[in-house]
Design a protein around this motif. Structure first.
Motif, PDB file in Angstrom:
ATOM      1  N   LEU A 325       0.721  -1.354   0.016  1.00  0.00           N
ATOM      2  CA  LEU A 325      -0.128   0.015   0.044  1.00  0.00           C
ATOM      3  C   LEU A 325       0.904   1.420  -0.067  1.00  0.00           C
ATOM      4  O   LEU A 325       0.340   2.435  -0.342  1.00  0.00           O
ATOM      5  N   ARG A 326       1.980   1.152   0.263  1.00  0.00           N
ATOM      6  CA  ARG A 326       2.889   2.324   0.360  1.00  0.00           C
ATOM      7  C   ARG A 326       3.365   2.778  -1.016  1.00  0.00           C
ATOM      8  O   ARG A 326       3.666   1.778  -1.774  1.00  0.00           O
ATOM      9  N   THR A 327       3.428   3.990  -1.022  1.00  0.00           N
ATOM     10  CA  THR A 327       4.092   4.566  -2.462  1.00  0.00           C
ATOM     11  C   THR A 327       5.334   5.209  -2.390  1.00  0.00           C
ATOM     12  O   THR A 327       5.649   5.765  -1.305  1.00  0.00           O
ATOM     13  N   PRO A 328       6.071   5.397  -3.697  1.00  0.00           N
ATOM     14  CA  PRO A 328       7.273   5.899  -3.467  1.00  0.00           C
ATOM     15  C   PRO A 328       7.246   7.587  -3.413  1.00  0.00           C
ATOM     16  O   PRO A 328       5.930   7.952  -3.514  1.00  0.00           O
ATOM     17  N   LEU A 329       7.989   8.323  -2.752  1.00  0.00           N
ATOM     18  CA  LEU A 329       7.986   9.947  -2.404  1.00  0.00           C
ATOM     19  C   LEU A 329       7.694  10.345  -3.920  1.00  0.00           C
ATOM     20  O   LEU A 329       6.623  11.653  -3.925  1.00  0.00           O
ATOM     21  N   ARG A 330       8.078   9.876  -5.023  1.00  0.00           N
ATOM     22  CA  ARG A 330       7.582  10.597  -6.430  1.00  0.00           C
ATOM     23  C   ARG A 330       6.247  10.672  -6.589  1.00  0.00           C
ATOM     24  O   ARG A 330       5.751  11.551  -7.332  1.00  0.00           O
TER      25      ARG A 330
END
Length: 445
Positions: A325-330
């Protein structure tokens, strides 16, 4: 709430009754190919859910509102299903820098249940119970029932005896003028408890703002318009009493997807607005749920249309067990770039990273460096806690979002940091120590 599903057995029975015999694969934006995913059977999906539950940090709890909002004919494409029901097949390896108390809240807790990180704000953890349990909860170390991966959770009981030392600390700490009552979820408090706690906090002379955090409006809105339920009336009464004292009382709620909003939600929000309650929304950015521009843009506008201020879009915290569920900062940087300027400024949320290890909240765009190969971004806190001004903090993208060389670099740096820590602590060569503290990998670069 009698129809709430809150055990694996109840969930499996429910799924057996609502799922089609053949479950379609998740919808994809990719062009179809000969290797396109095929449908699976109902029993296969339930087995996948059972596998996910066995590995998840959060226990199961889903309200009737959420259960009725999911498209059970296409569950693998449903954004609400993804938020609340883990699938073993979707889980991704944890980043080596993850931990359960990723924000180090216990390190900033002068008395159990109270977090005092910012000089003028305190977090009052009133309970460990919520009307639903989100898979990505930042307090999986304490919220909900014990699980296989978190077998002995902390408990925040909603009782006056536990609250008293917390209230005493606030009363004796004059720099605290803002108290956020959270948990758990304030929706789990009885109306009398909500009223009593709100009045106690408002009665402290230096407390100017009291905020109640609750996902209730998003996941169980019918309670707010139920004349037999006194929770909303208690909140309205505290808000009115605070206003008469020249103090602010507000509700911090939590919508993550437009599909959570129904006509019942709109009526509940209208009731709170008519009752003089200020409501703000914070959204957690979730991969495959709201990580595309169209969904986030629609969510912000729908929330604003209910006279709820879009307050935060939060980068996912670095907690274990929910890397899918986590996304990269970009991703959050791109969303802000596309959304900012398309809606009124006062309705544009702040796009925020809550820094692991206790670094607090920073604008996502305020990073000092961002290496997209290793996924390491560095942030500086010009003024945070006493004695820690100008400190540098790390945030790491999930491993799945990195190129293969970057993943290898991450593991190499993590091992180097662990080796340095073992050496500095005088541990035997065969010992082990997990490193998660801010700056641990910076020093290994």
């Amino acid at each position: 709430m009698n129809a709430t599903v809150q055990t694996p057995a109840q969930l499996f029975a429910f799924l057996t009754s609502v799922l089609p015999d053949e479950v379609p694969p998740a919808a994809s934006s990719e062009p179809r190919s000969t290797s396109a995913p095929k449908p699976i059977s109902k029993s296969q999906l339930i087995e996948d859910v059972a596998d996910g539950i066995s590995k998840a940090p959060m226990s199961i709890r889903m309200s009737p509102h959420i259960l009725s909002s999911i498209d059970w004919q296409h569950p693998l494409s449903d954004p609400l299903f993804r938020q609340f029901i883990p699938l073993g097949s979707r889980l991704r390896p944890d980043h080596p820098q993850l931990r359960f108390d990723s924000l180090s809240e216990n390190s900033d807790s002068p008395v159990p249940g109270l977090v005092h990180r910012y000089p003028d704000k305190a977090l009052f953890l009133s309970t460990s119970v919520c009307p639903v349990y989100c898979r990505f909860c930042t307090r999986s170390y304490a919220v909900g029932l014990d699980t296989a991966s978190v077998p002995r959770k902390q408990r925040f009981l909603p009782i006056a005896k536990r609250w008293e030392p917390m209230l005493t600390y606030v009363a004796r700490t004059p720099q605290v003028n803002d108290v956020l009552v959270s948990g758990g979820d304030g929706y789990s408090l009885e109306p009398e408890q909500l009223l009593s706690l709100g009045r106690r906090l408002l009665g402290i002379p230096h407390v100017q703002r009291v905020r109640f955090a609750s996902k209730g409006l998003a996941v169980s809105p019918s309670r707010i318009i139920d004349p037999a339920d006194g929770w909303a009336a208690a909140l309205e009464r505290v808000s009115a009493e605070g206003r008469a004292m020249g103090k602010s009382v507000s509700l911090q709620t939590h919508f993550n997807h437009p599909r959570e909003i129904s006509w019942v939600t709109e009526q509940a929000a209208k009731r709170l607005f008519s009752g003089g309650v200020t409501v703000r929304n914070q959204t957690v950015l979730l991969n495959g749920v709201n990580s595309d521009f169209e969904t986030m843009n629609e969510l912000i506008r729908k929330v604003a249309a209910m006279n709820i201020q879009p307050y935060y879009v939060l980068q996912g915290d670095m907690v274990r067990g929910v890397e899918d569920l986590r996304t990269p900062l970009r991703t959050i940087l791109d969303l802000e770039a596309r959304i900012r300027g398309t809606i009124s400024g006062f309705l544009t949320p702040n796009f925020i990273v809550t820094l692991p290890g206790g670094g607090g909240k920073r604008l996502a765009c305020s990073y000092e460096t961002y290496d997209q190969n290793t996924g390491l971004s560095l942030f500086r806190t010009p003024s945070h806690r006493r004695g820690e001004d100008n400190q540098v903090w790390e945030y790491w993208d999930p491993l799945w979002s990195l190129p293969e060389p970057g993943q290898k670099d991450v593991w190499r740096m993590a091992e180097a940091a662990n080796e340095t820590a073992r050496s500095e602590s005088g541990m035997a060569a065969g010992g082990s120590q997990e490193i998660n503290s801010p700056g641990s990998v910076i020093n290994a670069l």
